[in-house]
Design an enzyme around this catalytic site. Structure first.
Site, PDB file in Angstrom:
ATOM      1  N   LYS A 221       0.826  -1.206   0.000  1.00  0.00           N
ATOM      2  CA  LYS A 221       0.000   0.000   0.000  1.00  0.00           C
ATOM      3  C   LYS A 221       0.862   1.260   0.000  1.00  0.00           C
ATOM      4  CE  LYS A 221      -4.081  -1.839  -0.143  1.00  0.00           C
ATOM      5  NZ  LYS A 221      -5.077  -1.848   0.921  1.00  0.00           N
ATOM      6  N   ARG A 255      -4.424 -10.250   3.714  1.00  0.00           N
ATOM      7  CA  ARG A 255      -4.505 -10.334   2.247  1.00  0.00           C
ATOM      8  C   ARG A 255      -3.193  -9.789   1.681  1.00  0.00           C
ATOM      9  NH1 ARG A 255      -6.193  -6.944  -1.998  1.00  0.00           N
ATOM     10  NH2 ARG A 255      -7.251  -8.058  -3.696  1.00  0.00           N
TER      11      ARG A 255
END
Length: 281
Positions: A221, A255
């Site tokens: 991210k 995830r």
């Protein structure tokens, strides 16, 4: 603690790794790599060998600024891979927000609907409620993918995320979906600033009070890039570190793109946690 899905009841007494399988040409870190069914299926098999517990197939990019994809195109990318992936034995999740895609994916054998819109799109809640056992992951997102990072949420994110997830879980339960089918995702990076994302990580244990298992996705991210100065392709170590911190703060599913390295790190974490309590049960 378990997560009931269409074909399997997943034991969450130890943290589980969900491997990301992007079937899109434009995902932010690995779009276009799995351009055909044999390549995608080989990648699914590789993730399972590396220790993935769940496969998460996505055929529409949700990166910031991404445009929507028509349902027929999403299904064209998804279904040929899904029909083969469900034969591999592991639970298969489908990352989608469209009711039509959910219904066809579930009919093709998918176990889980993983929805960044938390079943707020037309017909999505109906699609999940009509299924007798599929699992569902409800995620918090501020805004929508095309604009979410242009106008991120304001203030402390934790209370707002908790209130949203509580409301969505309640809406799903009201339609007859059993609690054991529901997992919640705070939505790292979806309409939130880096400070808010890290604040959610620090306060993550508070989300456990909602009474549902947490699924968390920090992999590659942009907040990790902001903290480290590393590009998406260089964020392996920060991604694994964030996954470990999420698990330490109570996440039951992480995830990730980098399955092998995350699994190895969790093995070390579990070994060091034996005296604290078996797998945080």
């Amino acid at each position: 603690m378990h997560w009931q899905t269409a074909r399997q009841r997943i034991d969450l007494s130890r943290p589980r790794v969900m491997g990301i399988v992007n079937l899109t040409p434009d995902s932010f870190s690995d779009g276009g790599r799995l351009a055909d069914v044999p390549a995608a299926l080989a990648y699914c098999e590789r993730l399972l060998r590396e220790g993935a517990d769940i496969l998460d197939l996505g055929a529409e990019s949700t990166r910031p600024g991404s445009p929507p994809v028509p349902a027929d195109e999403e299904l064209r990318r998804l279904l040929p891979v899904l029909r083969e992936a469900v034969k591999l034995g592991a639970p298969v999740s489908v990352d989608t927000s469209k009711a039509e895609v959910m219904r066809e994916a579930l009919d093709a054998g998918a176990d889980i609907v993983n929805d960044i819109w938390a079943l707020r799109q037309p017909g999505a809640l109906d699609a999940v409620a009509a299924h007798p056992a599929c699992g569902v992951c409800l995620m918090h997102m501020h805004g929508e993918p095309r604009t979410m990072q242009l106008a991120p949420m304001q203030g402390d994110a934790t209370a707002q995320v908790a209130a949203f997830l509580q409301e969505r879980a309640g809406a799903v339960r009201a339609r007859g979906v059993a609690a054991e089918r529901i997992v919640l995702d705070p939505g790292v990076g979806f309409g939130k600033t880096p400070a808010q994302n890290f604040g959610l990580l620090s306060a993550q244990r508070g989300l456990l009070e909602l009474g549902y298992p947490l699924l968390v996705g920090w992999s590659r991210k942009s907040s990790l890039g902001q903290a480290t100065g590393l590009s998406a392709g260089e964020r392996l170590v920060p991604s694994v570190a964030a996954a470990l911190l999420a698990v330490e703060r109570g996440a039951r599913v992480v995830r990730v793109h980098d399955v092998k390295d995350t699994v190895a790190a969790l093995q070390v974490w579990r070994a060091a946690s034996q005296d604290i309590g078996k797998d945080m049960a």
